[in-house]
Design a protein around this motif. Sequence first.
Motif, PDB file in Angstrom:
ATOM      1  N   LEU A   1      39.349  50.021  27.302  1.00 54.75           N
ATOM      2  CA  LEU A   1      39.773  48.794  26.625  1.00 54.75           C
ATOM      3  C   LEU A   1      38.612  48.180  25.856  1.00 54.75           C
ATOM      4  O   LEU A   1      38.739  47.798  24.685  1.00 54.75           O
ATOM      5  N   ILE A   2      37.479  48.106  26.534  1.00 58.08           N
ATOM      6  CA  ILE A   2      36.317  47.468  25.910  1.00 58.08           C
ATOM      7  C   ILE A   2      35.847  48.278  24.705  1.00 58.08           C
ATOM      8  O   ILE A   2      35.530  47.719  23.639  1.00 58.08           O
TER       9      ILE A   2
ATOM     10  N   GLY B   1      37.419  47.493  21.591  1.00 57.06           N
ATOM     11  CA  GLY B   1      37.273  46.149  21.059  1.00 57.06           C
ATOM     12  C   GLY B   1      38.259  45.138  21.597  1.00 57.06           C
ATOM     13  O   GLY B   1      38.469  44.077  21.005  1.00 57.06           O
ATOM     14  N   LEU B   2      38.866  45.414  22.743  1.00 59.41           N
ATOM     15  CA  LEU B   2      39.878  44.501  23.270  1.00 59.41           C
ATOM     16  C   LEU B   2      39.284  43.422  24.152  1.00 59.41           C
ATOM     17  O   LEU B   2      40.020  42.664  24.771  1.00 59.41           O
ATOM     18  N   GLY B   3      37.998  43.366  24.281  1.00 60.86           N
ATOM     19  CA  GLY B   3      37.380  42.327  25.084  1.00 60.86           C
ATOM     20  C   GLY B   3      36.054  42.804  25.655  1.00 60.86           C
ATOM     21  O   GLY B   3      35.588  43.914  25.360  1.00 60.86           O
ATOM     22  N   VAL B   4      35.428  41.946  26.460  1.00 62.60           N
ATOM     23  CA  VAL B   4      34.193  42.317  27.146  1.00 62.60           C
ATOM     24  C   VAL B   4      34.432  42.141  28.641  1.00 62.60           C
ATOM     25  O   VAL B   4      35.449  41.591  29.056  1.00 62.60           O
ATOM     26  N   SER B   5      33.477  42.577  29.439  1.00 70.86           N
ATOM     27  CA  SER B   5      33.623  42.349  30.873  1.00 70.86           C
ATOM     28  C   SER B   5      32.263  42.318  31.541  1.00 70.86           C
ATOM     29  O   SER B   5      31.259  42.784  30.976  1.00 70.86           O
TER      30      SER B   5
ATOM     31  N   HIS C   1      39.740  41.961  32.551  1.00 70.54           N
ATOM     32  CA  HIS C   1      39.336  41.901  33.963  1.00 70.54           C
ATOM     33  C   HIS C   1      39.900  43.065  34.749  1.00 70.54           C
ATOM     34  O   HIS C   1      40.940  43.612  34.415  1.00 70.54           O
ATOM     35  N   MET C   2      39.207  43.330  35.838  1.00 78.26           N
ATOM     36  CA  MET C   2      39.790  44.185  36.861  1.00 78.26           C
ATOM     37  C   MET C   2      40.890  43.377  37.551  1.00 78.26           C
ATOM     38  O   MET C   2      41.008  42.164  37.368  1.00 78.26           O
ATOM     39  N   ALA C   3      41.700  44.030  38.363  1.00 82.22           N
ATOM     40  CA  ALA C   3      42.767  43.352  39.104  1.00 82.22           C
ATOM     41  C   ALA C   3      42.173  42.246  39.970  1.00 82.22           C
ATOM     42  O   ALA C   3      40.999  42.297  40.346  1.00 82.22           O
TER      43      ALA C   3
ATOM     44  N   LEU D   1      38.116  51.463  36.708  1.00 87.83           N
ATOM     45  CA  LEU D   1      36.997  51.125  35.832  1.00 87.83           C
ATOM     46  C   LEU D   1      37.091  51.882  34.511  1.00 87.83           C
ATOM     47  O   LEU D   1      36.722  51.356  33.449  1.00 87.83           O
ATOM     48  N   ALA D   2      37.584  53.098  34.540  1.00 90.24           N
ATOM     49  CA  ALA D   2      37.683  53.896  33.322  1.00 90.24           C
ATOM     50  C   ALA D   2      38.624  53.238  32.321  1.00 90.24           C
ATOM     51  O   ALA D   2      38.400  53.279  31.100  1.00 90.24           O
TER      52      ALA D   2
END
Lengths: 304, 304
Positions: free
Chosen positions: B231-232, B235-239, B195-197, B225-226
């Motif tokens: 992160l995505i 492979g550390l997650g989706v958003s 997630h964003m903050a 956002l960068a």
Amino acid sequence: MNLSHRVLKAFVELAECRHFTRAAERCHLSQSAFSQLIQRLEQDAGVPMFVRNTRNVSLSAEGALFLERARRLIADMEMSVADLRDHATLRKGRVAVAALPSLAADVVPRAFARFHGKHPGVTLEIFDRLSDACLELVRQERVDFALTAPGPRLAEFQCRLLRSEPFFLVCSPAHPLARRRRVTLRELAGCEFVHMARNSSVRQHVDPLTAGAGVLESSIEIEQLATLAGLIANGLGVSLVPELTLFQFARRDLAVIPLDAPTLRRPLLLVQRKGAVLSAAAAELLAITEEFLARPMPRRKAVS
Amino acid sequence: MNLSHRVLKAFVELAECRHFTRAAERCHLSQSAFSQLIQRLEQDAGVPMFVRNTRNVSLSAEGALFLERARRLIADMEMSVADLRDHATLRKGRVAVAALPSLAADVVPRAFARFHGKHPGVTLEIFDRLSDACLELVRQERVDFALTAPGPRLAEFQCRLLRSEPFFLVCSPAHPLARRRRVTLRELAGCEFVHMARNSSVRQHVDPLTAGAGVLESSIEIEQLATLAGLIANGLGVSLVPELTLFQFARRDLAVIPLDAPTLRRPLLLVQRKGAVLSAAAAELLAITEEFLARPMPRRKAVS
DNA sequence: GTCAATTACGTTCTCCGTAAGGATG
DNA sequence: CATCCTTACGGAGAACGTAATTGAC
């Protein structure tokens, strides 16, 4: 566009109370007239100064910008006018006068004192100079006017005769003429003279006189009347001096005798630049000075 | 007394040419009207400004004093009005905008470029901040307006909806959903999220959504956002991100899939202080910005 | 419905221009 | 006597005030 103090005031008033009716009252205008005034301002400027509906009034971004300017303009205008009036009413100002030493010693100081009592806000300046220097100060616009005797190139100035004064013989109490009540030119024949410098007005008037009388002349030439007094008191000669200088010779060790030569008088002139007009302060100072010049100087008793 | 630009001009003109007839011509007035105007000035001021007879005109001492002031007043007036008009016509000025990073990255710069081309004299400033900070800048009057998403205490502002935008799923190309043409909220169940903050507008919209979907949540919270993209991609997650942020995710190592949730959209608001009115420059900039916001952003092809 | 700004309109007054008057060089 | 500032006077337009109108809360 024609900004005026009235309009700027109205603008600032409205900006401050943000209410047409109240601002109009403060400007002593009907609300309608006030509204039209603001509309004209905005039309002339080409920018809406206020954002308003029937319920709220507030400055636009451009109006806010103009508010600072308007405040400054108003202050400057009021300052300028106040300053002008202060000068006109002698609450402020500066007057500079050039005067012969004889005048600078007594008449002018008394006039200054009276003037300063009435108009303490006005700065007074005096230049005590011999006549040539007085004229030069007028020429350079360093003084408002000069009180002096005729000098070279007088034609380039605007002059008025204020007074002309008789001459007196000053000699040592031991001098043969010292006890006389009056002396004539003829009686001065054979006297040794001490003179003021050639460029002094006294000298310029005395010269033709003594030339005719065939008097002896010393080669001493001086600038200060006090020096002359000292020389005469010590028996080094006699001299002829005009009335206004007598305060310098009212001494126990000097005798002063009126000269019986009605045609010989020293003129005292008011000298200004041609075409110049005195400021209110200068005019007032001159008027006071003329009063003191007109009434005979209080004679200090010369103790013989 | 009511000084005006007209009167001051006339005064200075006469002071300079010392000739009523000529000065009147220069002021586009009849000689008579001009004479009366000067008389009114002198009467209002209570001081004769000029000494004149039918043959000569010259400044009085007080007039000479006022001349300097008058010149300065005229210059200040003209300066003030010129400045005001320059601001109104966008030849001068300053506009400051607060905008979400997603808007600050693309829409706003393009609007700035267009605006600057048309109005090079106006200084532009941008603050790229998350929504809370945007609102704070508006509150502090540090910006003319903000382009942001809803935030806390929004009621104290004056807002207008400019656009609302759909969300997209961003994931690694290796993710099970990466090949889908659309995804629904249900299909996100079990996904790990980054997630964003919490104070980012994206997060605030995504939170209620993912809460319902029972997704896994990482504890990572970021502001840029960068960073999210990095992160995505690893492979550390989706958003879930709104449309205007997609420029950050148009990368070979990321997949972007439209989210099929028509009710979930991020609103983009114009936010101003209550009662505030935009300056001419700010209004123009906003208009241009809205144009760019209205037309769909040129989509850079996301290489899968 | 009330308060407040704007608009409408008749009036007043300022300001202008033409023309006569008067002073100066 | 010619120049040029001032005064006189009638007219045009600006500005004002009263009153009606519109608009916001």
